[in-house]
Write a protein that holds these residues in place. Structure first.
Motif, PDB file in Angstrom:
ATOM      1  N   THR A  90       7.247  16.158  -2.373  1.00  0.00           N
ATOM      2  CA  THR A  90       6.712  14.977  -1.693  1.00  0.00           C
ATOM      3  C   THR A  90       7.834  14.282  -0.930  1.00  0.00           C
ATOM      4  O   THR A  90       8.899  14.005  -1.478  1.00  0.00           O
ATOM      5  CB  THR A  90       6.117  13.990  -2.716  1.00  0.00           C
ATOM      6  N   GLY A  91       7.591  14.014   0.362  1.00  0.00           N
ATOM      7  CA  GLY A  91       8.628  13.402   1.193  1.00  0.00           C
ATOM      8  C   GLY A  91       9.783  14.334   1.482  1.00  0.00           C
ATOM      9  O   GLY A  91      10.912  13.879   1.741  1.00  0.00           O
ATOM     10  N   MET A 126       9.948  15.180  11.398  1.00  0.00           N
ATOM     11  CA  MET A 126       9.121  14.333  10.526  1.00  0.00           C
ATOM     12  C   MET A 126       7.876  13.845  11.251  1.00  0.00           C
ATOM     13  O   MET A 126       6.773  13.841  10.683  1.00  0.00           O
ATOM     14  CB  MET A 126       9.953  13.147  10.008  1.00  0.00           C
ATOM     15  N   TYR A 129       5.185  16.430  11.430  1.00  0.00           N
ATOM     16  CA  TYR A 129       4.443  16.656  10.183  1.00  0.00           C
ATOM     17  C   TYR A 129       3.725  15.403   9.687  1.00  0.00           C
ATOM     18  O   TYR A 129       3.357  15.318   8.519  1.00  0.00           O
ATOM     19  CB  TYR A 129       5.393  17.185   9.104  1.00  0.00           C
ATOM     20  N   TYR A 131       4.672  12.053   9.648  1.00  0.00           N
ATOM     21  CA  TYR A 131       5.395  10.862   9.184  1.00  0.00           C
ATOM     22  C   TYR A 131       5.298   9.758  10.246  1.00  0.00           C
ATOM     23  O   TYR A 131       5.338  10.037  11.452  1.00  0.00           O
ATOM     24  CB  TYR A 131       6.872  11.172   8.946  1.00  0.00           C
ATOM     25  N   ASP A 132       5.188   8.522   9.781  1.00  0.00           N
ATOM     26  CA  ASP A 132       5.215   7.378  10.698  1.00  0.00           C
ATOM     27  C   ASP A 132       6.551   7.344  11.427  1.00  0.00           C
ATOM     28  O   ASP A 132       7.614   7.536  10.812  1.00  0.00           O
ATOM     29  CB  ASP A 132       5.010   6.081   9.907  1.00  0.00           C
ATOM     30  N   SER A 193       6.860   7.975   0.400  1.00  0.00           N
ATOM     31  CA  SER A 193       6.186   9.207   0.830  1.00  0.00           C
ATOM     32  C   SER A 193       5.013   9.542  -0.081  1.00  0.00           C
ATOM     33  O   SER A 193       3.962  10.011   0.387  1.00  0.00           O
ATOM     34  CB  SER A 193       7.177  10.374   0.857  1.00  0.00           C
ATOM     35  N   LYS A 196       2.144   7.310   0.863  1.00  0.00           N
ATOM     36  CA  LYS A 196       1.538   7.660   2.151  1.00  0.00           C
ATOM     37  C   LYS A 196       1.059   9.110   2.226  1.00  0.00           C
ATOM     38  O   LYS A 196       0.407   9.502   3.198  1.00  0.00           O
ATOM     39  CB  LYS A 196       2.554   7.412   3.278  1.00  0.00           C
ATOM     40  N   TYR A 198       3.069  11.793   2.398  1.00  0.00           N
ATOM     41  CA  TYR A 198       3.949  12.612   3.228  1.00  0.00           C
ATOM     42  C   TYR A 198       4.482  13.791   2.408  1.00  0.00           C
ATOM     43  O   TYR A 198       4.875  13.645   1.262  1.00  0.00           O
ATOM     44  CB  TYR A 198       5.133  11.791   3.744  1.00  0.00           C
ATOM     45  N   LYS A 199       4.532  14.946   3.035  1.00  0.00           N
ATOM     46  CA  LYS A 199       4.982  16.169   2.357  1.00  0.00           C
ATOM     47  C   LYS A 199       6.167  16.777   3.094  1.00  0.00           C
ATOM     48  O   LYS A 199       6.626  16.264   4.117  1.00  0.00           O
ATOM     49  CB  LYS A 199       3.837  17.192   2.308  1.00  0.00           C
TER      50      LYS A 199
END
Length: 422
Positions: A90-91, A126, A129, A131-132, A193, A196, A198-199
């Motif tokens: 994660t993240g 990022m 994929y 990510y903000d 992450s 949210k 995110y991976k």
């Protein structure tokens, strides 16, 4: 009156965005001309003698080494290695960015250079994929501050010169605090992450790939080992280590990775010269500024005021850190170290602090200034790399600022984190 003229002129110039090196020089010159208690020769001679030092020669060479290796394909190999470690976590991309910044910090010794080199690769990845953009930029911008904590570090060189402290000891002492800051940033990146969703890339972890990427990045990862091992093995001094880093970087980039050619060297050397000139100009004008303060006995007065205010070791160190956090918002790190070291270190030693420990506290605290407006150099570099506004980035970076403060508290109150290895 002379001190009023000195600080009011300096504040006026900074408010009107005059570069810090020029502001320091002009403020000193105006004060000398206004009071007449010194000749202009004082400023001229200080500008020359302040950089006429064997240890300071390490600064331009470390800058050149960072530029060579930043252009020689090393940053991409470090990114690939970091990604192979955390791709399915994660993240993962955020964590890989922080780890890469830590690795690159051991090459460049510069916060903004780390943001530029790593951010150009990892921020677009990022965003791709999901990510903000603000979070992605904040990750690299905050992690770039590790660039002055992990050796080799230009601010540590300047502190060592100003405080007459072993630069080699400072380099070693910065390792654990740098790793601690890295860990704290990773923790927050993971928490956010997870919240949210995110991976990483989603690919399964492969030990074979880790070893493959390690093989590609091993020459880059050997750099801090060579520098620190050489210094502590008595093979060369920190200044000589900077030259070794340049030669090593040239050999690896030109003949092993072959990412640059001899035709690229003039551009790289020109960039390094321009950066070095700025840093050394700051050294000269900040030294003149600091010497004028010393002649007016300002350090002594501040020391007496601090001792009169409280005899508590904890109160002193917290006041010092608060001062450095404020100064870091408005003043470049090298200038702040040159001016404040002669003021703060003698007082700290009266309270029983080790000068190496104080140096690490100063460097880590002022490194936070890289991500605090209005000066925050990393903010402007991160903004230019990702295309978001400095205002939006400043908001996104607040949690990372808090994480760095937590790490700083550990560094302050557990001296062995800095001193155990020296």
């Amino acid at each position: 009156m002379s001190i009023f003229i000195l600080f009011s002129t300096f504040a006026f110039l900074v408010i009107y965005t005059v570069p810090i090196a020029i502001a320091l020089g002009i403020a000193t010159l105006v004060t000398i001309l206004s009071t007449g208690n010194l000749s202009v020769d004082f400023l001229v001679s200080t500008l020359i003698t302040s950089v006429d030092s064997f240890p300071i020669m390490a600064v331009p060479f470390f800058i050149l080494a960072g530029d060579i290796m930043g252009s020689g394909g090393i940053s991409q190999r470090l990114v690939n290695f970091a990604n192979s470690l955390v791709k399915n976590i994660t993240g993962g991309f955020a964590i890989a960015s922080i780890i890469t910044c830590m690795f690159f910090a051991a090459i460049s010794g510069s916060g903004p250079a780390t943001v530029a080199a790593v951010g150009g690769i990892m921020i677009p990845a990022m965003i791709k994929y999901g990510y903000d953009r603000g979070f992605a930029t904040a990750v690299v911008t905050a992690a770039g501050a590790i660039g002055v904590m992990i050796p080799p570090s230009i601010p540590m060189v300047m502190y060592g010169v100003s405080a007459s402290t072993s630069i080699g000891d400072l380099f070693i002492a910065g390792v654990v605090p740098g790793l601690l800051v890295t860990f704290c940033l990773i923790v927050w990146a993971y928490i956010y992450s997870k919240k949210k969703g995110y991976k990483g890339s989603g690919e399964p972890f492969s030990l074979k790939e880790v070893f493959e990427q390690l093989k590609h990045a091993q020459l880059a990862l050997l750099i801090p080992v060579i520098i620190l091992g050489g210094i502590y093995g008595g093979i060369f001094t920190p200044t000589e280590a900077s030259v070794v880093a340049v030669v090593y970087g040239l050999v690896v980039s030109l003949f092993v990775y072959k990412e640059i050619t001899f035709k690229d060297l003039p551009q790289i050397f020109t960039k390094s010269v321009l950066t070095s000139v700025i840093v050394l100009l700051i050294v000269g004008t900040a030294t003149a500024f600091g010497k004028y303060l010393a002649l007016e006995q300002i350090p002594t007065q501040i020391a007496n005021a601090m001792l009169a205010f409280s005899d508590s070791k904890i109160v002193f160190i917290l006041l010092m850190v608060a001062l450095l956090l404020v100064v870091g918002c408005f003043m470049e790190t090298v200038a702040a170290i040159i001016i404040l070291t002669p003021i703060l270190v003698p007082v700290a030693m009266l309270f029983g602090f080790n000068p190496v420990h104080i140096g690490i506290i100063m460097v880590v605290t002022l490194a936070i200034g890289f991500i605090t407006p209005p000066l925050g150099l990393n903010l402007f570099v991160g903004s230019s790399v990702s295309g978001i506004s400095v205002e939006r980035l400043s908001k996104a970076i607040v949690p990372f600022f808090v994480a760095m403060l937590i790490a700083l508290l550990f560094v302050i109150f557990i001296p062995q984190l800095s001193l155990a290895l020296i």
